[in-house]
Design an enzyme around this catalytic site. Structure first.
Site, short mmCIF file in Angstrom:
data_model
loop_
_atom_site.label_atom_id
_atom_site.label_comp_id
_atom_site.label_asym_id
_atom_site.label_seq_id
_atom_site.Cartn_x
_atom_site.Cartn_y
_atom_site.Cartn_z
CG ASN A 1 1.64 -51.83 33.57
OD1 ASN A 1 0.38 -52.45 33.65
ND2 ASN A 1 2.22 -52.49 32.67
CG HIS B 1 11.59 -53.05 25.54
ND1 HIS B 1 12.50 -54.64 24.94
CD2 HIS B 1 10.85 -54.14 26.16
CE1 HIS B 1 11.87 -55.93 25.93
NE2 HIS B 1 10.77 -55.46 26.48
P1 NAI Z 1 3.55 -59.88 37.56
O1 NAI Z 1 1.96 -59.75 36.93
O2 NAI Z 1 4.03 -61.53 38.18
O3 NAI Z 1 3.69 -59.30 38.57
C1 NAI Z 1 3.32 -57.74 38.11
C2 NAI Z 1 3.05 -57.79 40.21
O4 NAI Z 1 3.36 -56.49 40.16
C3 NAI Z 1 2.55 -57.90 40.64
O5 NAI Z 1 2.52 -58.60 41.90
C4 NAI Z 1 1.08 -56.96 41.16
O6 NAI Z 1 0.70 -57.01 42.34
C5 NAI Z 1 2.47 -55.76 40.97
N1 NAI Z 1 1.35 -54.42 41.23
C6 NAI Z 1 0.72 -54.34 40.19
N2 NAI Z 1 0.52 -52.51 41.35
C7 NAI Z 1 1.05 -52.43 41.68
C8 NAI Z 1 1.64 -50.97 42.50
N3 NAI Z 1 0.83 -50.43 42.11
N4 NAI Z 1 2.36 -51.28 42.98
C9 NAI Z 1 3.09 -52.29 43.12
N5 NAI Z 1 2.40 -53.43 43.18
C10 NAI Z 1 1.68 -53.45 42.00
O7 NAI Z 1 3.50 -59.47 35.91
P2 NAI Z 1 4.93 -59.75 35.10
O8 NAI Z 1 5.38 -61.00 34.81
O9 NAI Z 1 6.56 -60.01 36.86
O10 NAI Z 1 5.79 -58.36 34.47
C11 NAI Z 1 5.97 -57.00 35.44
C12 NAI Z 1 6.01 -55.71 34.09
O11 NAI Z 1 6.90 -56.25 33.78
C13 NAI Z 1 4.83 -56.51 33.21
O12 NAI Z 1 4.21 -54.80 33.01
C14 NAI Z 1 5.65 -56.98 32.14
O13 NAI Z 1 5.21 -56.44 30.57
C15 NAI Z 1 7.24 -56.02 32.02
N6 NAI Z 1 8.18 -56.62 31.56
C16 NAI Z 1 9.44 -56.03 30.55
C17 NAI Z 1 9.99 -56.44 30.58
C18 NAI Z 1 11.26 -55.50 30.07
O14 NAI Z 1 11.89 -56.04 28.98
N7 NAI Z 1 11.21 -54.84 29.88
C19 NAI Z 1 10.41 -57.64 30.18
C20 NAI Z 1 9.51 -58.72 31.32
C21 NAI Z 1 8.33 -58.48 31.28
#
Ligand code: NAI
Length: 304
Positions: free
Chosen positions: A93, A173
């Site tokens: 990431n 976190h």
């Molecule tokens: P997801 O896999 O459903 O969605 C992630 C999206 O990012 C995908 O649609 C993908 O195509 C897109 N993506 C990947 N590389 C990209 C780029 N270079 N440019 C634009 N889009 C790109 O994942 P989800 O469940 O939505 O989680 C997303 C992130 O949020 C993860 O890293 C997860 O661990 C994090 N997260 C953080 C939380 C927090 O409290 N800070 C809570 C829940 C999730």
């Protein structure tokens, strides 16, 4: 306009909550996956149409469309799979976030950035460093989600109304998060005067571990993080000045520098208006320091 980069589960849900709360009249979902942000936008617009809410959601694969955004949420990247820690996600990431922040600088140089991608604190640090924005303009969401869970456990233990619970979760976190059981209050009454130390310790541990349990049961956490993002946006766009835990860059606060980690802060229209420095006891200081060390170890392993 609010832009959400990453139209996956959490990004889509953040757009949905932000639209229902009418936090802006235009919300842009950006993603590299073709079709996904467009489909998500259509789905949310259909819901808004029935509800009679005049907020427009747009889906795009083109960063240029984010021009003029006031707030940019970065929630792009891989999520945790069962058994994975947030740190496992670090290397994958970091590359995604650097690329995304480069585009924010190009097209939305005046915006405020809310990093969400995990591992959150290192990503907030990378975002701050790569963007070169003032530190007040970069504040990550992680503590607000941990707080949602902490409040739920307090509610379950005490049966009190969720509205009456006042609490904070600070620190990393991740494994070293610090739910402040000692400082939590229900209707103004300190929680340690209401329940036993054993119960406080139990809530502390449950709060730390529950994310992994949700991921094990349903594969991802979605609604609580989506809502927590929208609560932070609400605080900013409506200049509410509520204190929320945010992952932001420390410059001596809590005795640490050159690290981004969760601290309580007053949020307003310019982002972080003030970091609140609480008096921590020795045990709390230990947890906070462990979190700082973990985040510093993580960021030392990547080129920022
Ligand atoms: P997801 O896999 O459903 O969605 C992630 C999206 O990012 C995908 O649609 C993908 O195509 C897109 N993506 C990947 N590389 C990209 C780029 N270079 N440019 C634009 N889009 C790109 O994942 P989800 O469940 O939505 O989680 C997303 C992130 O949020 C993860 O890293 C997860 O661990 C994090 N997260 C953080 C939380 C927090 O409290 N800070 C809570 C829940 C999730």
């Amino acid at each position: 306009m609010i832009t959400i980069i990453g139209a996956g589960k959490v990004g889509g849900d953040a757009a949905l909550f932000s639209a229902i709360k009418q936090l802006d009249d235009q919300i842009l979902l950006l993603d590299i996956a073709e079709g996904l942000p467009q489909g998500e936008a259509m789905d949310i617009n259909h819901m808004l149409s029935e509800q009679g809410i005049d907020v427009e959601i747009k889906g795009s694969n083109n960063y240029e469309d984010m021009k003029g955004s006031k707030i940019v949420v970065v929630v792009a990247g891989a999520g945790r799979k069962p058994g994975m820690t947030r740190m496992d996600l670090l290397k994958i990431n970091a590359g995604v976030v650097k690329d995304v922040v480069g585009n924010i600088k190009k097209y939305a140089d005046d915006s405020l950035i809310i990093p969400v991608t995990n591992p959150l604190d290192p990503m907030a640090y990378i975002t701050f460093k790569t963007s070169d924005f003032e530190k007040s303009r970069v504040f990550g969401m992680g503590g607000m989600l941990d707080l949602s869970r902490f409040k739920q456990f307090i509610h379950e233990e005490t049966n009190s109304s969720r509205k009456e619970i006042n609490a904070l979760v600070i620190g990393e976190h991740g494994e070293n998060m610090l739910p402040l059981t000692r400082l939590a209050k229900i209707s103004g009454k300190p929680l340690p005067e209401i329940i036993s130390q054993e119960k406080l310790d139990n809530i502390f541990t449950l709060t730390k571990n529950v994310a992994a349990e949700v991921i094990k049961l349903k594969g991802a956490t979605v609604h609580a993080p989506g809502n927590a993002i929208s609560a932070m946006i609400d605080n900013v766009v409506n200049d509410k000045k509520q204190v929320m835990p945010v992952s932001t860059y420390l410059d001596g606060e809590y005795g640490f520098s050159d690290v981004s980690i969760g601290v309580p802060a007053i949020l307003g229209k310019n982002g972080v208006e003030k970091i609140i420095e609480l008096e921590l006891n020795d045990n709390e200081k230990d947890w906070f320091e462990k979190g700082v060390k973990s985040v510093k170890d993580a960021i030392s392993g990547i080129n920022v």
